[in-house]
Write a protein that holds these residues in place. Structure first.
Motif: not given
Length: 278
Positions: A9-11, A3, A13-14, A5-7
Motif C-alpha cells: 500500500f505504501a509503495i 506487513k 500510494s507513493t 499489505q502495508a508495504r
C-alpha cells in the motif's frame, strides 16, 4: 492489514502520488507560456527585470508573494497606478511622502529614465501574468482594491452622502463602480475627509466642485458640478489639482481610460455617486 499489505500500500500510494505530481508538473510547464504571456517578453521587459534586481527592489517589495514583505506587493501595481504616476514616483519618491507623518520612506534610487521605463514595462508584464489568485492576500498599496474583493481604503458611508437602497439606485451602483472599475477608483482616492492618497480625498467633492466653478480659477469646459465630475473622469487633465503628487507638467496622473472602459450608463452612475458626496 499485514506487513506485506502495508508495504504494498505504501509503495503503491507513493507511486501514484509521484505520478500525479509528475503529471501536474508537466501540465504546468505546458501552460507556462500562455499563463505568463511569454510572447510579450520584450527587450524592455528583460531590461526591467535586470533593473529590478540591480536595485534590490525585492529587499523591500514582493512579486508573486515572494520578497521581503517590508513594502507593498507590486505584482499588480500597474493595474492600480498609471505609467505617469509610477515614473514620477520612481524619479523622486520623497514628493509623495511626508517624512514626519509616514516615516517609512522609499529611498531615491537615481534610476535613469530609460531604466524607469523598462522597469515599468517589466512590472506591467508581471501584472498581466495569470497567477490564478496567488498570492491570496498580498500587501497592497494604500487603499488598493481589486474587482470582486471587499472595499479598500475608502470604506464606509462617506460623510454627506445620501443614503442608498436598492440594486437599481444609480448612486448605489456608482459606489460599487467606485470600488470595482479597472483600475478601481478606491485604489487612489479615499472618501474620508483629509485622507489623501495617490489622488486627493473625494470627501465633499461636490461642494468643492461648486466652489471651484464659481472661483474663476477653473480651466475646464464644465458648466455645473455633474459636468465637472464627468470631465474629471473622462478628461482628468482638463483641470488638474495642484501639487506634485497628482500631476506633472499639467498632465494628471489619473488614467484617461475610463471613457472607453466604462459604458455611458456606468459613467452616469459614477457621476451620481460622486455628486452625492457633499
Amino acid at each position: 492489514m499485514n506487513k506485506k499489505q502495508a508495504r504494498l500500500f505504501a509503495i503503491g500510494s507513493t507511486a501514484l502520488a509521484a505520478l500525479a505530481f509528475l503529471g501536474l508538473t508537466i501540465d504546468s510547464h505546458r501552460q507556462f507560456g500562455k499563463l505568463t504571456n511569454a510572447d510579450r517578453i520584450t527587450a524592455d521587459v528583460s531590461r526591467g527585470q535586470d533593473v529590478w534586481h540591480e536595485n534590490n527592489c525585492i529587499n523591500c517589495h514582493t512579486l508573486f508573494g515572494e520578497g521581503a514583505y517590508y513594502a507593498p506587493d507590486l505584482t499588480k501595481i500597474t493595474k492600480l497606478r498609471g505609467e505617469a504616476y509610477l515614473t514620477a514616483y520612481m524619479k523622486d519618491p520623497s514628493k509623495f511622502y511626508d517624512e514626519n507623518k509616514h516615516r517609512r520612506l522609499m529611498p531615491k534610487q537615481n534610476i535613469s529614465e530609460p531604466d524607469i521605463k523598462a522597469l515599468i514595462s517589466f512590472l506591467d508584464w508581471v501584472s498581466n501574468v495569470d497567477t490564478q489568485g496567488w498570492p491570496p492576500r498580498p500587501i497592497l498599496v494604500t487603499g488598493a482594491s481589486f474587482p470582486g474583493t471587499a472595499g479598500g481604503g475608502g470604506g464606509g458611508a462617506p460623510p454627506g452622502a445620501r443614503p442608498v437602497s436598492g440594486a437599481e439606485d444609480p448612486i448605489a451602483l456608482g459606489e460599487s463602480l467606485f470600488r470595482s472599475a479597472q483600475p478601481a477608483c478606491v485604489a487612489c482616492h479615499s472618501v474620508a475627509p483629509g485622507v489623501n492618497m495617490a489622488g486627493p480625498s473625494l470627501a465633499g467633492v461636490s461642494a468643492r466642485a461648486e466652489q471651484l466653478l464659481a472661483s474663476g480659477s477653473y480651466k475646464g469646459a464644465a458648466k455645473d458640478v455633474a459636468g465637472y465630475i464627468r470631465e474629471s473622469i473622462m478628461q482628468p487633465s482638463a483641470h488638474v489639482v495642484p501639487g506634485p503628487m497628482y500631476s506633472t507638467n499639467g498632465t494628471s496622473f489619473m488614467p484617461a481610460t475610463y471613457g472607453t472602459s466604462l459604458t455611458p450608463v456606468q459613467i452616469d452612475q459614477l457621476v451620481a455617486y460622486l455628486s452625492s458626496l457633499k
